[in-house]
Motif scaffolding. Structure first.
Motif, PDB file in Angstrom:
ATOM      1  N   ALA A   1      41.854  15.110 -45.347  1.00 29.82           N
ATOM      2  CA  ALA A   1      42.472  15.610 -44.213  1.00 29.82           C
ATOM      3  C   ALA A   1      42.555  14.780 -43.101  1.00 29.82           C
ATOM      4  O   ALA A   1      41.718  14.277 -42.651  1.00 29.82           O
ATOM      5  CB  ALA A   1      41.859  17.180 -43.992  1.00 29.82           C
ATOM      6  N   SER A   2      43.878  14.848 -42.327  1.00 24.99           N
ATOM      7  CA  SER A   2      43.940  14.279 -41.182  1.00 24.99           C
ATOM      8  C   SER A   2      43.065  15.174 -39.971  1.00 24.99           C
ATOM      9  O   SER A   2      42.978  15.983 -40.164  1.00 24.99           O
ATOM     10  CB  SER A   2      45.226  13.894 -40.940  1.00 24.99           C
ATOM     11  OG  SER A   2      45.892  15.140 -40.360  1.00 24.99           O
ATOM     12  N   PRO A   3      42.882  14.484 -38.895  1.00 25.44           N
ATOM     13  CA  PRO A   3      42.188  15.261 -37.943  1.00 25.44           C
ATOM     14  C   PRO A   3      43.127  16.412 -37.595  1.00 25.44           C
ATOM     15  O   PRO A   3      42.529  17.519 -37.187  1.00 25.44           O
ATOM     16  CB  PRO A   3      42.038  14.410 -36.631  1.00 25.44           C
ATOM     17  CG  PRO A   3      41.952  12.896 -37.226  1.00 25.44           C
ATOM     18  CD  PRO A   3      42.749  12.963 -38.490  1.00 25.44           C
TER      19      PRO A   3
ATOM     20  N   ASP B   1      45.139  18.032 -39.670  1.00 29.44           N
ATOM     21  CA  ASP B   1      44.934  19.090 -40.667  1.00 29.44           C
ATOM     22  C   ASP B   1      43.678  19.779 -40.679  1.00 29.44           C
ATOM     23  O   ASP B   1      43.448  21.088 -40.754  1.00 29.44           O
ATOM     24  CB  ASP B   1      45.360  18.300 -41.961  1.00 29.44           C
ATOM     25  CG  ASP B   1      46.507  17.811 -42.352  1.00 29.44           C
ATOM     26  OD1 ASP B   1      47.561  18.807 -41.885  1.00 29.44           O
ATOM     27  OD2 ASP B   1      46.770  16.957 -43.010  1.00 29.44           O
TER      28      ASP B   1
END
Lengths: 378, 284
Positions: free
Chosen positions: B189-191, B193
């Protein structure tokens, strides 16, 4: 024997290595040092982890093993040194871009998601199409025996189930390397034994490289193909379980893995001069010099203690039984030897005990074969 | 009765007694009053009527209620939008710095609510610090009128209740294990997300608690609209105040109070629902 097993010993069984030494490493740690304010967590560690290997990082708490795992996962960056996945450097790649997944000691399950949602999360992040996602989640649910619990929230699961969800959530992404931080620490003893076998089976079935961090030497011996022993940030020895057990390179490894008797003395030709015990035969380490301080290490199960002089032993010392501890399958006999602060530990089988009838105060002679003793210099 | 039970009752008695005497009884009187007719010299005439409630829904008064809800709603939205990042920064910052930052958040409470609100008048009036500052920066038009608008009231309410929102959201964020951020990132996950899928849903109870707090206190507030709205902005709190102290129409004031209590009860119930939802159905 490889470069791993520095200080190979004459009596070591011929083929302790499982995988061929030439196999190209999958994950390489090169000269990794990690400094935290006031402490050196890792001190120039080099490691080569092979594809499809069950690898254990073993050591007491504070030895740096978890820091190393976190560097592999990408949560920490080393102060110096590099991490390579095959040929590619990943030292500073963020965790979400690494094809490695980690199972947390705390499991860190998402409390607001069901088991199925927890497991699907990583696949959603990878934009895996929903049909394939469903198939892979179902598959891993079956593999980890979680199908019946799929719609429950983590707070409705048992400890063992939570552990398997954490495992499934990392495995479903089919990482190149699965990192496991003390995966069995929170389980009770019986469940831990089952899960050791289960992890081995999963590693074998999925053909994913496992790197597990543990402080439990027994767990490492049972599960791992190879073990790296760490102490105070330094790599002590790397090798298969039998090599570490039979041929430890230093006192720390000898003491940390299994039980060990140590007799401290001075190196003399053909062995060691030990105060109170006299001359004990043993093979010198390669780089040893006469007159150097050294210790002779012998496993309790390699020692015999008999009322009369035991046959077939090259080293003999007399002592007195101070205590016996009954374990069922065998017994521990504590024997006080002249000049030694701590009694020697002798592991005797039930049948030997039936014959000898050990009792406190009994005079015995302890003996072992030269090949079963190991001279260590620290 | 078992001793444990006796002890529970004994320990609860002072608190429950206090609440019963000073909250339930007055609220009961207010509710009863709201069904009476207005007396000629104020007070109530003990004749049952629903007229007070009918009057409350008269467009004239319903409009005040709607304005109040709008102002309270805007204040709530602004307080959450401003408070969340602050709470997040404190909760995710170094542990040793958190007590100091929380102390700073609470610092405004060291001075009186009225004084703090008057301070805004000093800042915002035509000859106030803000206008003087603008002039020093080269602005030479008419002084800008920043007082006595809906927006000024919202600013005042946000200012007063922001610390509570920060504390409520901080409380729910600081309970989350740092492992959640890491495991989410580890799973790809990206920050953003991670925030959207994990952290925001898990901090909803804190947001709900803070939001309900601001809304409930804002919609009934009459000091801030009086001072910063200068009588031009009427909120339901001012209306009730007037009914009791100027118009001497206690039954109507009581009916308005009763409606306000009803709105608050619904919101508190909704908040409790959010909290139990996010904690899972494990009590079911």
């Amino acid at each position: 024997m490889t470069a791993d097993s520095a200080g190979a010993m004459p009596a070591a069984p011929p083929s302790l290595e499982k995988a061929p030494a030439e196999a190209a490493p999958l994950l390489t740690v090169e000269g990794v040092t990690k400094l935290f304010p006031g402490i050196t967590a890792l001190d120039s560690v080099d490691l080569a982890i092979r594809a499809n290997e069950f690898f254990a990082l073993l050591g007491p708490s504070g030895c740096g093993k978890t820091t190393l795992l976190r560097i592999l996962a990408g949560f920490e960056a080393p102060s110096t040194g590099r991490v390579l996945l095959e040929e590619r450097e990943i030292t500073h790649l963020s965790p979400n871009r690494r094809p490695l997944n980690m199972m947390f000691q705390s499991y860190a399950l998402f409390p607001h998601m069901s088991v199925r949602q927890n497991i699907a999360y990583g696949l959603e992040m990878d934009r895996v199409p929903s049909a394939e996602r469903r198939r892979r989640v179902d598959e891993i649910l079956a593999t980890t025996h979680l199908t019946d619990a799929a719609d429950r929230r983590p707070d409705r699961l048992s400890g063992g189930q939570r552990q398997r969800v954490a495992l499934a959530r990392a495995l479903v992404k089919r990482p190149r390397v699965l990192l496991l931080d003390e995966p069995l620490a929170a389980l009770d003893k019986k469940l831990r034994g089952q899960m050791q076998m289960e992890l081995k089976r999963l590693q074998h079935d999925t053909a994913i490289t496992f790197v597990v961090v543990t402080h439990d030497q027994e767990e490492a011996l049972v599960m791992a193909d190879r073990i790296a022993v760490l102490d105070r940030g330094r790599l002590q020895q790397v090798g298969p379980p039998a090599l570490l057990y039979e041929a430890p390179v230093n006192r720390f490894v000898a003491d940390f893995i299994g039980q060990m008797n140590f007799f401290d003395g001075t190196l003399v030709p053909g062995g060691l001069q030990v105060p109170g015990l006299g001359h004990l035969a043993g093979t010198w380490p390669l780089d040893a010099k006469p007159g150097q301080k050294a210790t002779l290490a012998v496993r309790p199960e390699r020692l015999v203690a008999e009322p009369d002089e035991p046959a077939g032993c090259t080293n003999l010392v007399s002592g007195e039984v101070v205590e016996i501890a009954y374990h069922g399958q065998d017994i521990s006999v504590h024997v006080r030897l002249p000049g030694q602060d701590r009694p020697a530990l002798v592991r005797a089988s039930a049948s030997v005990h039936d014959r000898v009838r050990y009792r406190p105060g009994m005079a015995v002679t302890c003996g072992w074969q030269t090949a079963h003793g190991r001279i260590l210099i620290d | 009765m078992s001793t444990a039970r006796t002890r529970t009752v004994l320990f609860l008695a002072p608190g429950l007694g206090w609440l019963a005497l000073f909250m339930l009884v007055p609220v009961g009187i207010v509710i009863a009053d709201s069904f009476f007719q207005r007396g000629i010299y104020g007070g109530g005439v003990y004749t049952f009527t629903l007229e007070n409630f009918a009057r409350a829904f008269d467009p004239l008064y319903a409009g005040v209620l709607l304005t109040s809800a709008k102002i309270a709603g805007l204040a709530t939205l602004a307080a959450v939008l401003i408070g969340y990042p602050a709470a997040y920064a404190i909760a995710r910052g170094p542990k040793h710095r958190q007590p100091l930052l929380l102390f700073l958040v609470m610092l405004p409470f060291w001075s009186n609510y009225l004084i703090r609100t008057y301070a805004w008048i000093v800042l915002l009036n035509r000859e106030g610090l803000l206008n003087q500052g603008l002039r020093m920066l080269g602005y030479d038009g008419e002084p800008i009128n920043m007082l006595y608008t809906d927006a000024t009231v919202v600013v005042g309410l946000v200012y007063n209740y922001l610390p509570f929102v920060i504390l409520a959201i901080y409380a729910s964020l600081s309970r989350l294990s740092g492992d959640l951020w890491e495991v989410s990132s580890d799973l790809g996950a990206s920050p953003f997300d991670t925030f959207r899928r994990v952290i925001l849903p898990l901090s909803l109870p804190g947001i709900a608690a803070g939001a309900v707090f601001v809304f409930v206190l804002s919609i009934g507030n009459f000091v801030t609209p009086d001072l910063l709205g200068g009588g031009r902005v009427q909120m339901v709190g001012n209306l009730i105040y007037d009914q009791f102290l100027s118009a001497r129409d206690w039954p109507f004031g009581s009916a308005l109070s009763f409606l306000l209590i009803g709105i608050m009860m619904v919101l508190l119930f909704a908040q409790a629902l959010v909290v139990s939802r996010s904690q899972g159905e494990h009590h079911g």
